[in-house]
Design a protein around this motif. Sequence first.
Motif, PDB file in Angstrom:
ATOM      1  N   LEU A 190       0.832  -1.201   0.000  1.00 29.33           N
ATOM      2  CA  LEU A 190       0.000   0.000   0.000  1.00 29.33           C
ATOM      3  C   LEU A 190       0.868   1.253   0.000  1.00 29.33           C
ATOM      4  CD1 LEU A 190      -2.621   1.606   0.303  1.00 29.33           C
ATOM      5  CD2 LEU A 190      -2.600   1.073   2.750  1.00 29.33           C
ATOM      6  N   LEU A 191       1.895   1.266   0.841  1.00 27.82           N
ATOM      7  CA  LEU A 191       2.810   2.410   0.893  1.00 27.82           C
ATOM      8  C   LEU A 191       3.530   2.585  -0.439  1.00 27.82           C
ATOM      9  CD1 LEU A 191       4.280   4.637   2.458  1.00 27.82           C
ATOM     10  CD2 LEU A 191       5.881   2.895   3.294  1.00 27.82           C
ATOM     11  N   ALA A 192       3.923   1.481  -1.072  1.00 24.80           N
ATOM     12  CA  ALA A 192       4.626   1.558  -2.357  1.00 24.80           C
ATOM     13  C   ALA A 192       3.758   2.220  -3.423  1.00 24.80           C
ATOM     14  CB  ALA A 192       5.041   0.157  -2.809  1.00 24.80           C
ATOM     15  N   TRP A 193       2.475   1.841  -3.491  1.00 25.89           N
ATOM     16  CA  TRP A 193       1.583   2.450  -4.482  1.00 25.89           C
ATOM     17  C   TRP A 193       1.289   3.903  -4.135  1.00 25.89           C
ATOM     18  CZ3 TRP A 193       2.293   0.022  -8.490  1.00 25.89           C
ATOM     19  CH2 TRP A 193       2.139  -1.349  -8.643  1.00 25.89           C
ATOM     20  N   GLU A 194       1.184   4.220  -2.856  1.00 21.23           N
ATOM     21  CA  GLU A 194       0.973   5.614  -2.457  1.00 21.23           C
ATOM     22  C   GLU A 194       2.160   6.477  -2.864  1.00 21.23           C
ATOM     23  OE1 GLU A 194      -1.821   5.188   1.572  1.00 21.23           O
ATOM     24  OE2 GLU A 194       0.361   5.034   1.737  1.00 21.23           O
ATOM     25  N   MET A 195       3.372   5.964  -2.681  1.00 17.84           N
ATOM     26  CA  MET A 195       4.571   6.716  -3.053  1.00 17.84           C
ATOM     27  C   MET A 195       4.646   6.966  -4.557  1.00 17.84           C
ATOM     28  SD  MET A 195       7.324   4.827  -0.523  1.00 17.84           S
ATOM     29  CE  MET A 195       8.768   5.711  -1.127  1.00 17.84           C
ATOM     30  N   GLN A 196       4.044   6.067  -5.334  1.00 21.18           N
ATOM     31  CA  GLN A 196       4.048   6.217  -6.793  1.00 21.18           C
ATOM     32  C   GLN A 196       2.799   6.941  -7.300  1.00 21.18           C
ATOM     33  OE1 GLN A 196       5.531   2.481  -8.925  1.00 21.18           O
ATOM     34  NE2 GLN A 196       5.277   1.686  -6.844  1.00 21.18           N
ATOM     35  N   THR A 197       1.990   7.448  -6.356  1.00 26.18           N
ATOM     36  CA  THR A 197       0.713   8.136  -6.661  1.00 26.18           C
ATOM     37  C   THR A 197      -0.186   7.279  -7.559  1.00 26.18           C
ATOM     38  OG1 THR A 197       1.598   9.365  -8.574  1.00 26.18           O
ATOM     39  CG2 THR A 197       1.757  10.423  -6.399  1.00 26.18           C
ATOM     40  N   GLU A 198      -0.166   5.987  -7.314  1.00 21.65           N
ATOM     41  CA  GLU A 198      -1.057   5.052  -8.027  1.00 21.65           C
ATOM     42  C   GLU A 198      -2.292   4.840  -7.144  1.00 21.65           C
ATOM     43  OE1 GLU A 198      -0.924   3.720 -10.925  1.00 21.65           O
ATOM     44  OE2 GLU A 198       1.149   3.816 -11.627  1.00 21.65           O
ATOM     45  N   GLN A 199      -3.218   5.824  -7.208  1.00 18.18           N
ATOM     46  CA  GLN A 199      -4.355   5.788  -6.284  1.00 18.18           C
ATOM     47  C   GLN A 199      -5.248   4.561  -6.469  1.00 18.18           C
ATOM     48  OE1 GLN A 199      -3.832   8.677  -8.129  1.00 18.18           O
ATOM     49  NE2 GLN A 199      -3.123  10.135  -6.591  1.00 18.18           N
ATOM     50  N   ASP A 200      -5.508   4.185  -7.723  1.00 15.06           N
ATOM     51  CA  ASP A 200      -6.407   3.049  -7.968  1.00 15.06           C
ATOM     52  C   ASP A 200      -5.819   1.746  -7.413  1.00 15.06           C
ATOM     53  OD1 ASP A 200      -8.375   4.540  -9.207  1.00 15.06           O
ATOM     54  OD2 ASP A 200      -7.466   4.340 -11.184  1.00 15.06           O
ATOM     55  N   LYS A 201      -4.517   1.550  -7.618  1.00 13.63           N
ATOM     56  CA  LYS A 201      -3.871   0.336  -7.120  1.00 13.63           C
ATOM     57  C   LYS A 201      -3.808   0.344  -5.593  1.00 13.63           C
ATOM     58  CE  LYS A 201      -1.173  -0.516 -11.286  1.00 13.63           C
ATOM     59  NZ  LYS A 201       0.176  -0.615 -11.902  1.00 13.63           N
TER      60      LYS A 201
END
Length: 331
Positions: A190-201
């Motif tokens: 979850l943190l990894a996707w947040e850092m990449q601004t991948e909101q849907d993922k």
Amino acid sequence: MSSPKSIKENIARAKAYGQRKDYLRCLHALSLSLDELASSKVFGREKFEIGILADEVFRQLLSMEELKRVLPRGLKYTKGQEKKLAALLLKIHDTIKDALEKAAVEKIRKQKNQIDKYVLGGQKALAEKNINDAKKYFRKITEAFPEERGLLQDVGSRLVKGGYPVDGVEYLERAIAQTPSDSRPYISLLLAWEMQTEQDKALAVIKDIVRRFGANESLFVRQAKLFLAKRMYTEAYDASAAAIKLNPLNREAKKISDKLGPKVFGRGYKPGATSSELLAAKSKAKSAGAEKSGTTFNLDGSAGGTPAAKSVKKKGPAKKTENSKTIKLDF
């Protein structure tokens, strides 16, 4: 006192273990059967048959390579010496078992030391911003011990926290596939996707976490922020309201709720209430206002006056005066 049935069952069990090349269990079961045979009062034909069965398993056992290394000179089954032979087989069993356990412990110790060495080497490279060396360390150790519990999650989390979320995702997804019941890789992913601004993922990961492990106020706040970034204001408000329901003192949730509530719902906003609750309250207030004004609605959808107004006698059409003009509307 052992019965012939019990002795035969242990011999049959030893034979089954021997066929599977499980020499430790075969040794144990055969020693039990021989000990029972020595202490029993089985005579005649029955004892002769049991002796043949025991001799067959004994030969099967000594043909195994593992036992040949332990007993290079072999071992002979002598009738009448069952008690002595049973004790010897049990001693061999215990000796081999102890040696295997010590070897297993030593193997695990060496494996743990090797894992620590490579993981710490990778962590040092991360601290020095040398991502290529870090990836080499992590790749080598995870390929050497792919089934090591928690290793994939540990490596993935280190990469994410070190500022390399793209590289961490691969390890975290493998960790989830390997152990779906472990919540740690989900949080790091979850943190990894947040850092990449991948909101849907990121939102999809939150959905999985809630489904598998349940929700908490922290998850609801993170969900609200993700919805806010997507300009999904009603959903963001609902997530913040859910966090407030769990903890009315959550400052982040209250900040989001107070920011969005008045804009989305206007004067009807009530902190902590969900969008469905606020909309229901507005609808109820509107209905109450309509009843108070006395307006009624007919079945044909037209608005009427109060019931008292219906009892008033209708006046006839006003008489036209000579000076009145008729206005025609063309559609």
